[in-house]
Design an enzyme around this catalytic site. Structure first.
Site, PDB file in Angstrom:
ATOM      1  N   ALA A  13       1.064  -0.936   0.633  1.00  0.00           N
ATOM      2  CA  ALA A  13       0.049  -0.026  -0.023  1.00  0.00           C
ATOM      3  C   ALA A  13       0.630   1.598  -0.103  1.00  0.00           C
ATOM      4  O   ALA A  13       0.122   1.770  -0.001  1.00  0.00           O
ATOM      5  CB  ALA A  13      -0.862  -0.126   1.295  1.00  0.00           C
ATOM      6  N   ARG A  18       9.404   8.449  -2.556  1.00  0.00           N
ATOM      7  CA  ARG A  18      10.776   8.341  -3.408  1.00  0.00           C
ATOM      8  C   ARG A  18      10.892   7.722  -4.553  1.00  0.00           C
ATOM      9  O   ARG A  18      11.758   7.778  -5.175  1.00  0.00           O
ATOM     10  CB  ARG A  18      11.197   7.353  -2.418  1.00  0.00           C
ATOM     11  CG  ARG A  18      11.783   8.394  -0.546  1.00  0.00           C
ATOM     12  CD  ARG A  18      12.366   7.508   0.014  1.00  0.00           C
ATOM     13  NE  ARG A  18      11.055   5.867   0.783  1.00  0.00           N
ATOM     14  CZ  ARG A  18      11.682   5.008   1.852  1.00  0.00           C
ATOM     15  NH1 ARG A  18      12.735   4.971   1.804  1.00  0.00           N
ATOM     16  NH2 ARG A  18      10.956   4.164   1.350  1.00  0.00           N
ATOM     17  N   GLY A  77       2.744   3.527   7.893  1.00  0.00           N
ATOM     18  CA  GLY A  77       4.087   2.293   8.499  1.00  0.00           C
ATOM     19  C   GLY A  77       3.278   0.557   8.011  1.00  0.00           C
ATOM     20  O   GLY A  77       2.552   0.697   7.920  1.00  0.00           O
ATOM     21  N   ARG A 332      -0.615  -7.816 -34.410  1.00  0.00           N
ATOM     22  CA  ARG A 332      -1.304  -7.329 -32.990  1.00  0.00           C
ATOM     23  C   ARG A 332      -2.210  -8.170 -32.004  1.00  0.00           C
ATOM     24  O   ARG A 332      -2.429  -9.376 -32.749  1.00  0.00           O
ATOM     25  CB  ARG A 332      -2.887  -6.157 -33.406  1.00  0.00           C
ATOM     26  CG  ARG A 332      -1.574  -4.499 -33.798  1.00  0.00           C
ATOM     27  CD  ARG A 332      -2.618  -3.708 -34.478  1.00  0.00           C
ATOM     28  NE  ARG A 332      -3.632  -3.328 -33.181  1.00  0.00           N
ATOM     29  CZ  ARG A 332      -4.803  -3.118 -34.151  1.00  0.00           C
ATOM     30  NH1 ARG A 332      -4.687  -2.600 -35.682  1.00  0.00           N
ATOM     31  NH2 ARG A 332      -5.713  -2.524 -33.112  1.00  0.00           N
ATOM     32  N   ASN A 376      -1.087 -15.045 -52.036  1.00  0.00           N
ATOM     33  CA  ASN A 376      -0.412 -14.374 -51.525  1.00  0.00           C
ATOM     34  C   ASN A 376      -1.185 -13.368 -52.056  1.00  0.00           C
ATOM     35  O   ASN A 376      -2.151 -12.607 -52.731  1.00  0.00           O
ATOM     36  CB  ASN A 376       0.352 -14.739 -53.537  1.00  0.00           C
ATOM     37  CG  ASN A 376       1.511 -13.755 -53.225  1.00  0.00           C
ATOM     38  OD1 ASN A 376       2.516 -13.894 -53.259  1.00  0.00           O
ATOM     39  ND2 ASN A 376       1.070 -12.438 -54.426  1.00  0.00           N
TER      40      ASN A 376
HETATM   41  C1  UD1 Z   1      11.158  -1.366   5.392  1.00  0.00           C
HETATM   42  C2  UD1 Z   1      11.700  -2.107   6.513  1.00  0.00           C
HETATM   43  C3  UD1 Z   1      13.034  -1.977   6.902  1.00  0.00           C
HETATM   44  C4  UD1 Z   1      13.924  -2.905   5.339  1.00  0.00           C
HETATM   45  C5  UD1 Z   1      13.205  -2.285   4.025  1.00  0.00           C
HETATM   46  C6  UD1 Z   1      13.655  -3.325   3.426  1.00  0.00           C
HETATM   47  C7  UD1 Z   1       9.680  -1.103   8.130  1.00  0.00           C
HETATM   48  C8  UD1 Z   1       9.991  -0.189   9.369  1.00  0.00           C
HETATM   49  N1  UD1 Z   1      11.471  -0.832   7.484  1.00  0.00           N
HETATM   50  O1  UD1 Z   1      11.896  -0.505   4.574  1.00  0.00           O
HETATM   51  O2  UD1 Z   1      13.169  -2.613   8.228  1.00  0.00           O
HETATM   52  O3  UD1 Z   1      14.682  -2.510   5.745  1.00  0.00           O
HETATM   53  O4  UD1 Z   1      11.767  -2.123   4.152  1.00  0.00           O
HETATM   54  O5  UD1 Z   1      13.661  -3.158   2.119  1.00  0.00           O
HETATM   55  O6  UD1 Z   1       9.367  -2.193   8.181  1.00  0.00           O
HETATM   56  N2  UD1 Z   1       4.040  -0.246   3.232  1.00  0.00           N
HETATM   57  C9  UD1 Z   1       2.357  -0.491   3.417  1.00  0.00           C
HETATM   58  N3  UD1 Z   1       1.714   0.864   3.836  1.00  0.00           N
HETATM   59  C10 UD1 Z   1       2.882   1.915   4.693  1.00  0.00           C
HETATM   60  C11 UD1 Z   1       4.314   1.530   4.412  1.00  0.00           C
HETATM   61  C12 UD1 Z   1       4.163   0.954   4.013  1.00  0.00           C
HETATM   62  O7  UD1 Z   1       1.526  -1.286   2.566  1.00  0.00           O
HETATM   63  O8  UD1 Z   1       2.208   2.390   5.541  1.00  0.00           O
HETATM   64  C13 UD1 Z   1       4.590  -1.336   1.811  1.00  0.00           C
HETATM   65  C14 UD1 Z   1       5.137  -0.675   1.235  1.00  0.00           C
HETATM   66  O9  UD1 Z   1       4.285  -0.423  -0.139  1.00  0.00           O
HETATM   67  C15 UD1 Z   1       6.245  -1.191   0.360  1.00  0.00           C
HETATM   68  C16 UD1 Z   1       7.001  -2.206   1.812  1.00  0.00           C
HETATM   69  O10 UD1 Z   1       5.669  -2.020   3.207  1.00  0.00           O
HETATM   70  O11 UD1 Z   1       6.486  -3.083  -0.057  1.00  0.00           O
HETATM   71  C17 UD1 Z   1       8.020  -1.362   2.744  1.00  0.00           C
HETATM   72  O12 UD1 Z   1       7.882   0.119   2.913  1.00  0.00           O
HETATM   73  P1  UD1 Z   1       8.820   0.760   2.618  1.00  0.00           P
HETATM   74  O13 UD1 Z   1       7.684   2.506   2.812  1.00  0.00           O
HETATM   75  O14 UD1 Z   1       9.016   0.837   1.177  1.00  0.00           O
HETATM   76  O15 UD1 Z   1       9.724   0.448   3.773  1.00  0.00           O
HETATM   77  P2  UD1 Z   1      11.151   0.661   3.618  1.00  0.00           P
HETATM   78  O16 UD1 Z   1      11.810   1.922   4.421  1.00  0.00           O
HETATM   79  O17 UD1 Z   1      12.232   0.086   2.592  1.00  0.00           O
HETATM   80 CA    CA Z   2      11.328  -0.057   0.386  1.00  0.00          CA
END
Ligand code: UD1
Ligand code: CA
Length: 469
Positions: A13, A18, A77, A332, A376
């Protein structure tokens, strides 16, 4: 061997601020396959039956075919995202739940199965999948004390000492489902990001002296994630080189290591050759002895044996064996090309069947048509399949000969062995063996052109003289 009684929750989600992508981040593609689909396939490959994807947008739901869906309305988160799946977790009373992140596409079934084995062997309440990376920047770090995991510290929360740790959290891990649900209720959001971190569940388990184990992945690539366009490019580079290596080992020939993209679900028979600029993806299969490229795109299509596709684009179609196509032929969706067919430059074929041994040499459009064998087509033939409202089919039977610049206005049938004369517009069925010819008398006006030419040559000379001055 699969894993019985296990569930999987895939977090997908995140908004991906970034990444600056148009769609949800997890739909960003690695070798033309969305990252979330790589992750779902890894879980399915480990035979985990119940998969729930936590989504924030409808676009991800559409990509998660066959999975349960939980919505996370606000991105608070990774810990909060798992809480959003609590209805799913309560429903599936399986013993353990695997958490995967939708932005780490190289997670694979072997790692899932082996980490589960460790989880059971250690009778752990949680097993984190980690890896050692040369450059751990951006990832959560695994802090160990006396060899055992003591904490996971997020990049944004690191100090100088923890920043140097090169063992990272992949985000993936196994949890006892009941303990996971209980502990999620206890986490807060007192950190640099103000988010509910899933990693805090791990901290609480450790504080309570519960058994948390760490499975360190043999291949650190399985933990790589993509948060930025640069990360995504790096994953694509890795996936491309891995695909080339895999197919090389199977006996596929390549003329270059660069400029070739092959998706993970593409099958290529030994002895086929892939040239530069070829992009093969989706469920695509290439038969032995076929030569693909240069500059050819093939998506969700099959190609037979000893076929040559030079600078072609092929989408959702079936191309037979000993076919020659290109340069610049466009297939296609829903086109079916039989064996020994030859398709030349600037030919477009759409939703049509082309029979065995038929030649379509150049500059022709065949849409919504059924063409027989050994036909053809002269240059510049057009099936006028669309009247602005509806589409109609053209039928061309075996051995028919379609003269240059024939227009076929469907619904219409050209019979077996029939001919159409060059420049003819076919508005009614042509019987078997007939010639259809549509030609007015040719008018000739002697000497008509000479006067015009003199004026034209004078004008050209004047212009050239002006420019010289
Ligand atoms: C996260 C981990 C980090 C790890 C890294 C690996 C946490 C707090 N951190 O950081 O320790 O090294 O992944 O790639 O877990 N997502 C949601 N909802 C949210 C936030 C995130 O579904 O509210 C999903 C994102 O779509 C993604 C995944 O969770 O697929 C990870 O989220 P992201 O924000 O990329 O975490 P990182 O900062 O990479
Ligand atoms: Ca990530």
């Amino acid at each position: 061997m699969g894993i019985p009684n296990a569930n999987c929750v895939i977090l997908a989600a995140g908004e991906g601020k970034r990444m600056f992508s148009r769609s949800s981040k997890v739909l960003c593609e690695v070798t033309h396959k969305p990252m979330i689909s790589w992750v779902i396939d890894a879980a399915r490959g480990a035979e985990i039956e119940n998969i729930c994807v936590v989504v924030g947008n409808k676009d991800v739901e559409d990509a998660a075919v066959g999975c349960s869906i939980s919505y996370q309305q606000q991105r608070l988160g990774t810990g909060h995202a798992v809480m959003c799946a609590s209805d799913f977790l309560k429903l599936h009373t399986g013993e353990d739940t695997l958490i995967l992140y939708g932005d780490t596409p190289f997670m694979d079934s072997d790692t899932i199965i082996q980490s589960y084995a460790l989880h059971k062997q250690e009778a752990a309440v949680a097993t984190i999948i980690s890896a050692r990376l040369e450059d751990p920047t951006g990832y959560g770090r695994i802090v160990r004390r006396s060899g055992r995991i003591a904490a996971i510290v997020e990049q944004t929360d690191t100090d100088d000492a923890t920043a140097k740790i090169n063992e990272i959290n992949s985000g993936a891990g196994w949890f006892s489902t009941a303990t996971l649900l209980e502990t999620l209720a206890k986490i807060g959001n007192d950190n640099a990001q103000g988010e509910y971190y899933l990693t805090d569940v791990v901290s609480i388990l450790i504080e309570n002296n519960l058994n948390v184990s760490v499975y360190t992945a043999e291949n650190p690539q399985v933990t790589l994630g993509a948060n930025s366009p640069l990360d995504l490019l790096n994953l694509n580079d890795i996936a491309c080189q891995r695909a080339i290596l895999k197919h090389l080992q199977n006996g596929v020939h390549f003329t270059s290591r660069y400029g070739i993209i092959i998706g993970p679900d593409v099958e290529i028979a030994p002895g086929a050759e892939i040239m530069m600029g070829s992009i093969l993806y989706g469920n695509t299969a290439i038969g032995k002895g076929s030569i693909i490229g240069p500059n050819t795109i093939i998506r969700n299509s099959s190609v037979g044996e000893d076929t040559r596709l030079n600078a072609c684009q092929v989408y959702e179609s079936k191309i037979g064996s000993n076919v020659k196509a290109g340069p610049f032929s466009h297939f296609r969706p829903d086109s079916c090309i039989s064996d020994w067919v030859s398709i030349g430059d600037f030919v477009e074929i759409k939703n049509s069947n082309i029979g065995e041994g038929t030649d379509v040499a150049h500059l022709t459009y065949i849409g919504d048509s059924d063409v027989g064998r050994f036909c053809n087509f002269g240059c510049g033939t057009v099936t006028s399949n669309y009247d602005g409202e509806n589409k109609y089919r053209t039928v061309i039977k075996d051995y028919a000969f379609i003269g240059c610049n024939t227009n076929l206005i469907p619904p219409v049938t050209v019979g077996e062995r029939a001919y159409t004369a060059a420049g003819t517009t076919i508005t009614q069925d042509v019987p078997d063996g007939a010639l259809a010819i549509d030609r007015g008398e040719l008018g000739l006006k002697e000497g008509w052109a000479d006067r015009k030419l003199a004026a034209y040559v004078e004008k050209k000379n004047r212009l050239m003289n002006d420019r010289k001055q």
